[in-house]
Design an enzyme around this catalytic site. Structure first.
Site, PDB file in Angstrom:
ATOM      1  N   ARG A 165       0.830  -1.202   0.000  1.00 31.08           N
ATOM      2  CA  ARG A 165       0.000   0.000   0.000  1.00 31.08           C
ATOM      3  C   ARG A 165       0.872   1.263   0.000  1.00 31.08           C
ATOM      4  O   ARG A 165       0.564   2.260   0.631  1.00 31.08           O
ATOM      5  CB  ARG A 165      -0.954   0.014   1.194  1.00 31.08           C
ATOM      6  CG  ARG A 165      -1.889  -1.165   1.265  1.00 31.08           C
ATOM      7  CD  ARG A 165      -2.852  -1.192   0.087  1.00 31.08           C
ATOM      8  NE  ARG A 165      -3.703  -2.372   0.166  1.00 31.08           N
ATOM      9  CZ  ARG A 165      -3.429  -3.544  -0.397  1.00 31.08           C
ATOM     10  NH1 ARG A 165      -2.312  -3.689  -1.100  1.00 31.08           N
ATOM     11  NH2 ARG A 165      -4.243  -4.572  -0.276  1.00 31.08           N
ATOM     12  N   SER A 236     -10.880   0.299   3.145  1.00 28.11           N
ATOM     13  CA  SER A 236     -10.083  -0.049   4.325  1.00 28.11           C
ATOM     14  C   SER A 236      -9.409   1.192   4.890  1.00 28.11           C
ATOM     15  O   SER A 236      -8.648   1.864   4.184  1.00 28.11           O
ATOM     16  CB  SER A 236      -9.029  -1.092   3.962  1.00 28.11           C
ATOM     17  OG  SER A 236      -9.631  -2.294   3.539  1.00 28.11           O
ATOM     18  N   GLU A 332      -4.565   4.121   6.128  1.00 27.05           N
ATOM     19  CA  GLU A 332      -4.354   3.857   4.710  1.00 27.05           C
ATOM     20  C   GLU A 332      -4.650   5.061   3.832  1.00 27.05           C
ATOM     21  O   GLU A 332      -3.855   5.384   2.944  1.00 27.05           O
ATOM     22  CB  GLU A 332      -5.171   2.653   4.262  1.00 27.05           C
ATOM     23  CG  GLU A 332      -4.848   2.208   2.851  1.00 27.05           C
ATOM     24  CD  GLU A 332      -5.366   0.810   2.544  1.00 27.05           C
ATOM     25  OE1 GLU A 332      -5.784   0.600   1.390  1.00 27.05           O
ATOM     26  OE2 GLU A 332      -5.356  -0.055   3.430  1.00 27.05           O
TER      27      GLU A 332
END
Length: 340
Positions: A165, A236, A332
């Site tokens: 990520r 998320s 995130e």
């Protein structure tokens, strides 16, 4: 400033539906307009903030400088071989629509990444991934405009320095790169990746094909993740933490049901959702923000107006995970602006 607008509201350009205002704003639908934005920002000594579909950002109430909305469209084949094809996707294209388009053309490899919200330009920034596939696995090149001088350059996969990520675009050394298009290398032969346990289990009775993988991924995501058009969210909210194998063993000795996954570099990935769920956060609501009852990693904005309402609630969740498991959760979505 030509084509640049002042005081533009950004509520409709972020999927959390937070109130935010760009001091200066330019929606660029071509590389030339991106260069125009860079030159205008340079001329007036303005910081540039790149914005795509707004599906992975938390916007502060005011975004200073120039907010550059990268809205470049286009899908084209730029290379074709016997077994492979490279397609160029404009940064402003819908990611999911491009997945469906490629699949319909018989260009395979994106099926596991279906239904991920947001624009194509955001995909390499976040190194989006799902069900055993990451975008870095398919990147053939990323075309960028240098936010310092307006020059165009094509970055290789190695240049992008992808991680979990993560990418160079999220770091100080690469934040000046403005993504205008993404080249992905796909297969003309039917390929299926079902290494991810949840996907494999879901498909246990289905014939194996790219179509069945695509439909399974869409079904799984719809069952777990709320539609941001209905329930404002960024998917998320926390990354799955990566820890050493020795620390993971200590945790497993105490929490026997804790899911753990070995990474390619022999570390251990923990489930942030499991830890949040274990601590009873699922369905809890504060500050107009609620933890989704279907997926503990998703925070839904019910009535919050501004970013601090989101980040303060998320901070409480992170603090509880740290206190119980001694694990630090990393947010995130990108925090944009100084008021988050």
């Amino acid at each position: 400033m030509s084509k640049v607008r002042e005081g533009v509201p950004l509520r409709e350009l972020n999927t959390l539906k937070l109130e935010s205002q760009a001091t200066y704003f330019l929606s660029a639908s071509s590389i030339e307009e991106v260069r125009l934005g860079v030159m205008e920002a340079k001329k007036h000594d303005l910081h540039i903030t790149a914005l795509g579909g707004g599906s992975n950002v938390i916007l502060s109430p005011v975004i200073e400088g120039l907010t550059l909305h990268l809205n470049i469209k286009g899908r084209e084949v730029v290379e074709e071989g016997t077994d492979h094809i490279v397609v160029r996707l404009g940064a402003g294209e819908s990611w999911h629509e491009c997945v469906l388009w490629a699949h319909s053309k018989g260009y395979y490899g994106l099926e596991n990444l279906a239904l991920i919200p947001g624009s194509v330009g955001a995909a390499p920034v976040q190194n989006i991934g799902a069900y055993g596939v990451e975008i870095q696995d398919l990147i053939a090149g990323v075309e960028v405009v240098d936010g310092h001088c307006g020059e165009t350059k094509t970055l290789t996969k190695d240049d992008c320095a992808f991680g979990y990520r993560d990418s160079v675009f999220k770091r100080e050394v690469g934040r000046h790169w403005l993504i205008v298009s993404v080249d992905v290398r796909l297969s003309k032969q039917a390929v299926c990746c079902i290494e991810y346990p949840g996907l494999r289990d879901h498909m246990s009775d289905d014939p194996m094909s790219p179509e069945s993988v695509l439909q399974a991924v869409i079904a799984l995501r719809k069952a777990k993740l709320p539609d941001p058009l209905v329930d404002p969210n960024v998917g998320s909210f926390f990354k799955n933490p990566i820890v050493s194998q020795s620390f993971a063993k200590q945790l497993k000795a105490t929490y026997r049901d804790m899911p753990q996954f070995t990474t390619h570099d022999n570390q251990t990935k923990l489930s942030a959702a499991w830890m949040i769920d274990y601590l009873g956060w699922r369905g809890v609501e504060e500050n107009g923000v609620i933890v989704s009852v279907n997926h503990a990693l998703v925070l839904i904005n019910k009535s919050a107006l501004y970013a601090p309402q989101i980040t303060q609630f998320a901070g409480k969740i992170s603090a509880s995970v740290k206190a119980t498991f001694d694990v630090t959760l990393e947010v995130e979505p990108q925090l944009i602006g100084s008021g988050c």
